[in-house]
Design a protein around this motif. Structure first.
Motif, PDB file in Angstrom:
ATOM      1  N   PHE A 158       0.829  -1.291  -0.064  1.00  0.00           N
ATOM      2  CA  PHE A 158      -0.157  -0.026   0.099  1.00  0.00           C
ATOM      3  C   PHE A 158       0.815   1.298   0.021  1.00  0.00           C
ATOM      4  N   GLY A 159       0.022   2.269  -0.559  1.00  0.00           N
ATOM      5  CA  GLY A 159       1.009   3.761  -0.545  1.00  0.00           C
ATOM      6  C   GLY A 159       2.238   3.766  -1.240  1.00  0.00           C
ATOM      7  N   TYR A 277      -3.886  10.066  -2.841  1.00  0.00           N
ATOM      8  CA  TYR A 277      -4.390   8.712  -2.828  1.00  0.00           C
ATOM      9  C   TYR A 277      -4.530   7.935  -4.025  1.00  0.00           C
ATOM     10  N   ARG A 278      -4.483   8.402  -5.413  1.00  0.00           N
ATOM     11  CA  ARG A 278      -4.595   8.096  -6.631  1.00  0.00           C
ATOM     12  C   ARG A 278      -3.204   7.501  -7.150  1.00  0.00           C
ATOM     13  N   LEU A 279      -2.122   8.304  -6.579  1.00  0.00           N
ATOM     14  CA  LEU A 279      -0.728   8.127  -7.186  1.00  0.00           C
ATOM     15  C   LEU A 279      -0.112   6.751  -7.280  1.00  0.00           C
ATOM     16  N   PRO A 280      -0.355   6.027  -6.306  1.00  0.00           N
ATOM     17  CA  PRO A 280       0.183   4.653  -6.013  1.00  0.00           C
ATOM     18  C   PRO A 280      -0.572   3.627  -7.301  1.00  0.00           C
ATOM     19  N   GLY A 286       0.915  -2.797  -9.377  1.00  0.00           N
ATOM     20  CA  GLY A 286       1.402  -3.481  -8.294  1.00  0.00           C
ATOM     21  C   GLY A 286       0.292  -3.276  -6.999  1.00  0.00           C
ATOM     22  N   PRO A 287      -0.012  -1.984  -6.415  1.00  0.00           N
ATOM     23  CA  PRO A 287      -1.073  -1.811  -5.501  1.00  0.00           C
ATOM     24  C   PRO A 287      -2.323  -2.443  -5.720  1.00  0.00           C
ATOM     25  N   LEU A 291      -3.750  -5.356  -3.172  1.00  0.00           N
ATOM     26  CA  LEU A 291      -5.168  -5.083  -2.743  1.00  0.00           C
ATOM     27  C   LEU A 291      -6.168  -6.506  -3.008  1.00  0.00           C
ATOM     28  N   LEU A 292      -6.064  -6.937  -4.286  1.00  0.00           N
ATOM     29  CA  LEU A 292      -6.691  -7.824  -4.769  1.00  0.00           C
ATOM     30  C   LEU A 292      -6.517  -9.306  -3.918  1.00  0.00           C
ATOM     31  N   GLU A 293      -5.038  -9.486  -3.821  1.00  0.00           N
ATOM     32  CA  GLU A 293      -4.611 -10.608  -3.112  1.00  0.00           C
ATOM     33  C   GLU A 293      -5.015 -10.700  -1.622  1.00  0.00           C
ATOM     34  N   ALA A 294      -4.742  -9.695  -1.101  1.00  0.00           N
ATOM     35  CA  ALA A 294      -5.256  -9.179   0.393  1.00  0.00           C
ATOM     36  C   ALA A 294      -6.574  -9.528   0.424  1.00  0.00           C
TER      37      ALA A 294
END
Length: 376
Positions: A158-159, A277-280, A286-287, A291-294
């Motif tokens: 994240f981030g 908040y959008r940048l990553p 990757g982000p 998130l999908l995997e988590a």
């Protein structure tokens, strides 16, 4: 979305346009774009706030002009700005008071305010998904002024922290998040009991389950809006991420994080906040896949049940502050009230009027006031 390049009355000729005719048509496109934009703006101004659509991860725009700019290309991208140019414009935003810290196999991005000389103790701030530690920037600054030493890491995935590909050293399970968090605390040399502030879904909840496994390391716990009971609702975003194929598409929505934040709040993010908040999610895939995997590895009901029972009377006796934004669109106020009923002698409920799912972003001054009183 983007306005049409042709007006409703525009008709293509039935034969192939000659070169001169094509050039004339192109010259007229900009005029048509302007007319369409003005019409679209007038239509939007008449739309009532109550008519705003509910959260939809496949809807690529928000009322925030910054979000619209993220995916709408102008007539001449190289001239007016495209995604690459947007990244260049915002790539250094949002890293206030932060630095990269190596821990184990990964690089964490950690924000820090105050100093080790601070006399009032150390506070660790834990963010939820799909946000990042940026949400705590104002509260951290104010708490440092009050004499606290503050840290806020971006969780792995994240981030601005590392986002390892699943299956290559990190699989985004609850246990792995706990192990890596322990390693980070060791690197930061945070050994004595500290104050912990937690907010949000998924990785935010992992902050609470880590606390249940390490009660001796936390002296006081502050919980902002988070799922706390076995009946806690799961937002549509996380449900959709768990659907095969549909989740893969959803997780690559570059404006997903800001849309999630705005959908849980009574406010629209300002441009400079939405950018961070959008940048990553805009910078790489990757982000989104993290998130999908988590989300697919998490058992939301089981996590909430463990939190509800673990902090109940007879099982937890350390002070808990429940600072709750009453305008949360994901978790009702009854969520906080029911959690308090489970351990009324320990849990203090502080309602924050005017704040939504992320009170530290919506109204940081009220969160700071609640924390100052609680941590005295």
């Amino acid at each position: 979305m983007a306005c049409s390049l042709v007006s409703p009355s525009f008709k293509l000729p039935s034969t192939i346009l000659a070169g001169d005719a094509m050039r004339k048509q192109k010259k007229n496109w900009r005029k048509v774009v302007v007319r369409a934009s003005v019409s679209e703006k007038n239509d939007n101004s008449k739309r009532k706030e109550d008519d705003r659509p509910s959260f939809n991860p496949l809807g690529f725009v928000t009322d925030n002009p910054s979000s619209r700019g993220a995916i709408q290309l102008p007539e001449s991208p190289a001239e007016d700005g495209n995604v690459g140019q947007m990244l260049y414009r915002i790539e250094d935003k949002g890293k206030d008071c932060g630095s990269y810290i190596g821990s184990g196999e990964f690089l964490w991005f950690v924000r820090e305010t105050g100093s080790s000389e601070s006399l009032r103790g150390t506070i660790i701030f834990i963010h939820g998904a799909p946000a990042q530690s940026y949400s705590y920037r104002v509260v951290m600054s104010q708490m440092a002024e009050a004499g606290f030493h503050c840290f806020a890491p971006d969780w792995i995935g994240f981030g601005f922290s590392d986002k390892p590909q699943p299956g290559y050293g990190f699989n985004y399970t609850e246990e792995e998040f706990h192990v890596e968090f322990d390693k980070l605390l060791d690197v930061l040399a945070i050994c004595s009991p500290f104050y912990l502030v937690v907010q949000g879904f998924l990785v935010g909840s992992y902050g609470l389950t880590w606390t249940l496994k390490n009660p001796s390391r936390v002296s006081k716990l502050a919980i902002l809006n988070s799922p706390l009971t076995d009946t806690s609702p799961v937002p549509g975003l996380f449900q959709q991420l768990r659907i095969p194929l549909y989740g893969e598409f959803t997780c690559q929505n570059a404006v997903m994080a800001e849309r999630f934040i705005e959908a849980g709040s009574p406010y629209v993010l300002k441009l400079e906040k939405a950018d961070v908040y959008r940048l990553p999610y805009l910078a790489s895939s990757g982000p989104g896949f993290a998130l999908l995997e988590a989300a697919r590895k998490a058992n939301f009901k089981d996590i909430s049940s463990r939190i509800s029972s673990g902090f109940s009377s007879g099982r937890w006796d350390k002070p808990i502050l429940l600072a709750w934004g009453v305008s949360d669109k994901y978790l009702p106020q009854s969520e906080a009230e029911n959690f308090q009923k489970g351990n009324p002698d320990v849990v203090k409920l502080r309602l924050i009027e005017g704040a939504g799912h992320m009170p530290q972003e919506d109204w940081p001054e009220k969160v700071t006031d609640a924390l100052r009183v609680f941590l005295n």
